[in-house]
Design a protein around this motif. Structure first.
Motif, PDB file in Angstrom:
ATOM      1  N   ALA A  28      -1.676   5.176   0.720  1.00 39.60           N
ATOM      2  CA  ALA A  28      -0.702   5.532   1.755  1.00 39.60           C
ATOM      3  C   ALA A  28      -1.358   5.616   3.121  1.00 39.60           C
ATOM      4  N   ALA A  29      -2.575   6.166   3.180  1.00 44.08           N
ATOM      5  CA  ALA A  29      -3.303   6.224   4.453  1.00 44.08           C
ATOM      6  C   ALA A  29      -3.616   4.825   4.951  1.00 44.08           C
ATOM      7  N   GLY A  30      -3.928   3.914   4.017  1.00 42.71           N
ATOM      8  CA  GLY A  30      -4.164   2.526   4.406  1.00 42.71           C
ATOM      9  C   GLY A  30      -2.921   1.892   5.007  1.00 42.71           C
ATOM     10  N   ALA A  31      -1.749   2.202   4.424  1.00 40.71           N
ATOM     11  CA  ALA A  31      -0.491   1.686   4.973  1.00 40.71           C
ATOM     12  C   ALA A  31      -0.247   2.221   6.377  1.00 40.71           C
ATOM     13  N   LEU A  32      -0.536   3.508   6.575  1.00 44.42           N
ATOM     14  CA  LEU A  32      -0.399   4.093   7.915  1.00 44.42           C
ATOM     15  C   LEU A  32      -1.320   3.388   8.901  1.00 44.42           C
ATOM     16  N   GLY A  33      -2.555   3.123   8.475  1.00 48.13           N
ATOM     17  CA  GLY A  33      -3.489   2.412   9.344  1.00 48.13           C
ATOM     18  C   GLY A  33      -2.966   1.041   9.738  1.00 48.13           C
ATOM     19  N   LEU A  52       4.697   7.671   6.166  1.00 54.85           N
ATOM     20  CA  LEU A  52       3.447   7.259   5.515  1.00 54.85           C
ATOM     21  C   LEU A  52       2.356   8.310   5.677  1.00 54.85           C
ATOM     22  N   GLY A  53       2.283   8.904   6.874  1.00 53.55           N
ATOM     23  CA  GLY A  53       1.281   9.943   7.097  1.00 53.55           C
ATOM     24  C   GLY A  53       1.530  11.164   6.233  1.00 53.55           C
ATOM     25  N   ALA A  54       2.787  11.597   6.178  1.00 52.65           N
ATOM     26  CA  ALA A  54       3.130  12.758   5.357  1.00 52.65           C
ATOM     27  C   ALA A  54       2.941  12.455   3.875  1.00 52.65           C
ATOM     28  N   LEU A  55       3.238  11.221   3.472  1.00 52.01           N
ATOM     29  CA  LEU A  55       3.052  10.830   2.074  1.00 52.01           C
ATOM     30  C   LEU A  55       1.584  10.929   1.678  1.00 52.01           C
ATOM     31  N   ALA A  56       0.697  10.461   2.548  1.00 55.53           N
ATOM     32  CA  ALA A  56      -0.742  10.536   2.263  1.00 55.53           C
ATOM     33  C   ALA A  56      -1.188  11.985   2.092  1.00 55.53           C
ATOM     34  N   VAL A  57      -0.693  12.863   2.956  1.00 54.86           N
ATOM     35  CA  VAL A  57      -1.068  14.279   2.884  1.00 54.86           C
ATOM     36  C   VAL A  57      -0.540  14.922   1.601  1.00 54.86           C
ATOM     37  N   VAL A  58       0.729  14.677   1.283  1.00 51.38           N
ATOM     38  CA  VAL A  58       1.339  15.281   0.094  1.00 51.38           C
ATOM     39  C   VAL A  58       0.654  14.793  -1.180  1.00 51.38           C
ATOM     40  N   LEU A  59       0.321  13.506  -1.242  1.00 47.33           N
ATOM     41  CA  LEU A  59      -0.373  12.976  -2.420  1.00 47.33           C
ATOM     42  C   LEU A  59      -1.747  13.619  -2.585  1.00 47.33           C
ATOM     43  N   ALA A  60      -2.447  13.811  -1.476  1.00 47.15           N
ATOM     44  CA  ALA A  60      -3.752  14.477  -1.548  1.00 47.15           C
ATOM     45  C   ALA A  60      -3.589  15.917  -2.041  1.00 47.15           C
ATOM     46  N   LEU A  89       0.816  -1.209   0.000  1.00 44.33           N
ATOM     47  CA  LEU A  89       0.000   0.000   0.000  1.00 44.33           C
ATOM     48  C   LEU A  89       0.855   1.266   0.000  1.00 44.33           C
ATOM     49  N   GLY A  90       1.913   1.280   0.821  1.00 46.68           N
ATOM     50  CA  GLY A  90       2.739   2.481   0.921  1.00 46.68           C
ATOM     51  C   GLY A  90       3.436   2.803  -0.392  1.00 46.68           C
ATOM     52  N   PHE A  91       4.108   1.825  -0.979  1.00 49.02           N
ATOM     53  CA  PHE A  91       4.799   2.077  -2.229  1.00 49.02           C
ATOM     54  C   PHE A  91       3.812   2.211  -3.378  1.00 49.02           C
ATOM     55  N   GLY A  92       2.674   1.531  -3.258  1.00 49.55           N
ATOM     56  CA  GLY A  92       1.629   1.700  -4.253  1.00 49.55           C
ATOM     57  C   GLY A  92       1.160   3.141  -4.309  1.00 49.55           C
ATOM     58  N   GLY A  93       1.098   3.797  -3.151  1.00 50.31           N
ATOM     59  CA  GLY A  93       0.707   5.195  -3.116  1.00 50.31           C
ATOM     60  C   GLY A  93       1.620   6.070  -3.947  1.00 50.31           C
ATOM     61  N   VAL A  94       2.922   5.779  -3.897  1.00 45.36           N
ATOM     62  CA  VAL A  94       3.894   6.548  -4.677  1.00 45.36           C
ATOM     63  C   VAL A  94       3.647   6.374  -6.168  1.00 45.36           C
ATOM     64  N   PHE A  95       3.521   5.125  -6.603  1.00 41.47           N
ATOM     65  CA  PHE A  95       3.441   4.865  -8.038  1.00 41.47           C
ATOM     66  C   PHE A  95       2.065   5.105  -8.627  1.00 41.47           C
ATOM     67  N   ALA A  96       1.048   5.269  -7.789  1.00 40.40           N
ATOM     68  CA  ALA A  96      -0.245   5.698  -8.321  1.00 40.40           C
ATOM     69  C   ALA A  96      -0.096   7.046  -9.001  1.00 40.40           C
ATOM     70  N   ALA A  97       0.689   7.925  -8.390  1.00 40.60           N
ATOM     71  CA  ALA A  97       0.911   9.258  -8.956  1.00 40.60           C
ATOM     72  C   ALA A  97       1.992   9.253 -10.032  1.00 40.60           C
TER      73      ALA A  97
END
Length: 402
Positions: free
Chosen positions: A364-369, A271-279, A210-218
């Motif tokens: 990324a938020a899912g990974a943080l969870g 992970l938390g900061a990644l979720a915020v930055v992606l949003a 989930l965490g790395f998936g968040g990066v490559f989604a963008a």
């Protein structure tokens, strides 16, 4: 840090270059073989699938070999695959070459992570892993742009020939610098497989997906997003990806440093900061300067989580970490494939080129969870060894339990 880590980093540099450089050379390859761009895209898909399936396969096949010998064999496989790609007379042969090279990827990083961690003191293990992964991140800053330039100027076959030569340098470095580290006595395949019964190992791998998936989604859709939304010229995408690579390098080193001090808090922050930055990227993607800054941050925050995630798996699979470590590398590629698919779905549904950023933020938020759940389960189990720092060694945990 031992000099042996340099040899591992060189191997990682070659692997990172061959994985990503093909994306910039697809038009040239497609033109030479007379196939369509989507067909040439199988060279990317085939490599990713090879990494996912090759990581556990090659690790299992190498259970009877020493880790140093296995690393050398994997680099040999990498060299053969890239030479086959460079000399391939037909598209199908090149696809086979890509798959052969990909089989070395997951097992190299998986076994290499274990070796890197064993080369240093317990409080420097994540930093050692990060040092090896620096080769992968630097590949995105140096290897991929230069490889693309060479391929477009001289020919893509020359690029793959150079990558094969890098593999030779890595092989020689491993042979000369990495000490002969035999497998721990008494560790069998069933012990390696037993690690997957550990819920904490599975949670760490799910965080990786989930965490790395968040990066490559963008990042997968960065080209159309930047040209259509931010207004960049097509040629600017290469330099935007260099910024992403610079972020990766910095984030990887910072993540390795702080993961040795406070592993779980490092995961919470990254992970938390990644979720915020992606949003926020859904907004900043409309401005050239802000989008460039955001892309750099995504690279930094995404790779700040790599050393702690890899070390988390090593910690939780202590005693028999090799297979789990290799499978976790496959999890990174599974995250890439999953996020690219989901990002494509939201674009196809008409939500626009910035929509994949929301997909990445949710992942990324899912990974943080999951990280919070993992820590809560650990506290409930009454294991104090990694709740705060996550950096206790297997020997320290054994002492606690006894």
């Amino acid at each position: 840090m031992p000099l042996a880590l340099l040899a591992l980093a060189i191997g990682a540099f070659g692997i990172g270059t061959t994985e990503f450089v093909i994306m910039g050379l697809l038009p040239e390859v497609a033109g030479d073989y007379g196939v369509s761009i989507p067909t040439a895209g199988y060279l990317v898909t085939g490599y990713a699938l090879g990494v996912m399936f090759g990581a556990p396969l090659m690790t299992v096949l190498g259970t009877k070999a020493s880790r140093k010998r296995m690393l050398m064999l994997l680099m040999g496989l990498f060299i053969v695959g890239n030479l086959l790609s460079a000399l391939a007379p037909a598209f199908a042969v090149m696809l086979i070459g890509r798959i052969v090279a990909s089989l070395a990827h997951g097992a190299f990083f998986g076994i290499g992570s274990v070796v890197a961690a064993d080369l240093v003191a317990p409080d420097k293990k994540a930093g050692a892993i990060a040092m090896m992964f620096t080769g992968l991140t630097v590949a995105n800053v140096v290897g991929v742009p230069l490889g693309t330039l060479v391929g477009q100027s001289v020919g893509w076959r020359v690029t793959f020939g150079i990558v094969a030569a890098l593999g030779v340098v890595g092989l020689v470095g491993i042979a000369r610098l990495v000490p002969d580290m035999p497998k721990p006595e008494g560790v069998r395949l069933r012990h390696e497989l037993a690690a997957f019964k550990n819920m904490q190992v599975l949670l760490a791998m799910a965080m990786t997906v989930l965490g790395f998936g968040g990066v490559f989604a963008a990042i997968t859709y960065i080209a159309p997003m930047m040209t259509h939304t931010a207004g960049f010229a097509d040629g600017s995408v290469t330099w935007l990806l260099v910024l992403f690579g610079l972020g990766m390098v910095g984030g990887n080193l910072v993540g390795g440093k702080f993961a040795d001090r406070a592993l779980m808090p490092m995961l919470y922050v990254s992970l938390g900061a990644l979720a915020v930055v992606l949003a926020l990227f859904t907004l900043t993607a409309h401005d050239k300067l802000l989008s460039a800054v955001t892309i750099t941050l995504i690279g930094a925050l995404g790779f700040a989580s790599v050393p702690p995630l890899q070390k988390r798996v090593l910690d939780q699979a202590h005693g028999a970490p090799t297979l789990a470590s290799a499978v976790n590398i496959g999890a990174f590629n599974l995250g890439n494939a999953l996020s690219a698919w989901l990002g494509g779905l939201v674009i196809a549904a008409g939500f626009g080129y910035t929509a994949p950023n929301w997909v990445g933020a949710v992942l990324a938020a899912g990974a943080l969870g999951l990280a919070l759940v993992s820590a809560a389960l650990e506290r409930r189990a009454g294991d104090p060894s990694t709740v705060v720092t996550g950096s206790a060694s297997a020997e320290q945990r054994a002492a606690i339990h006894h």
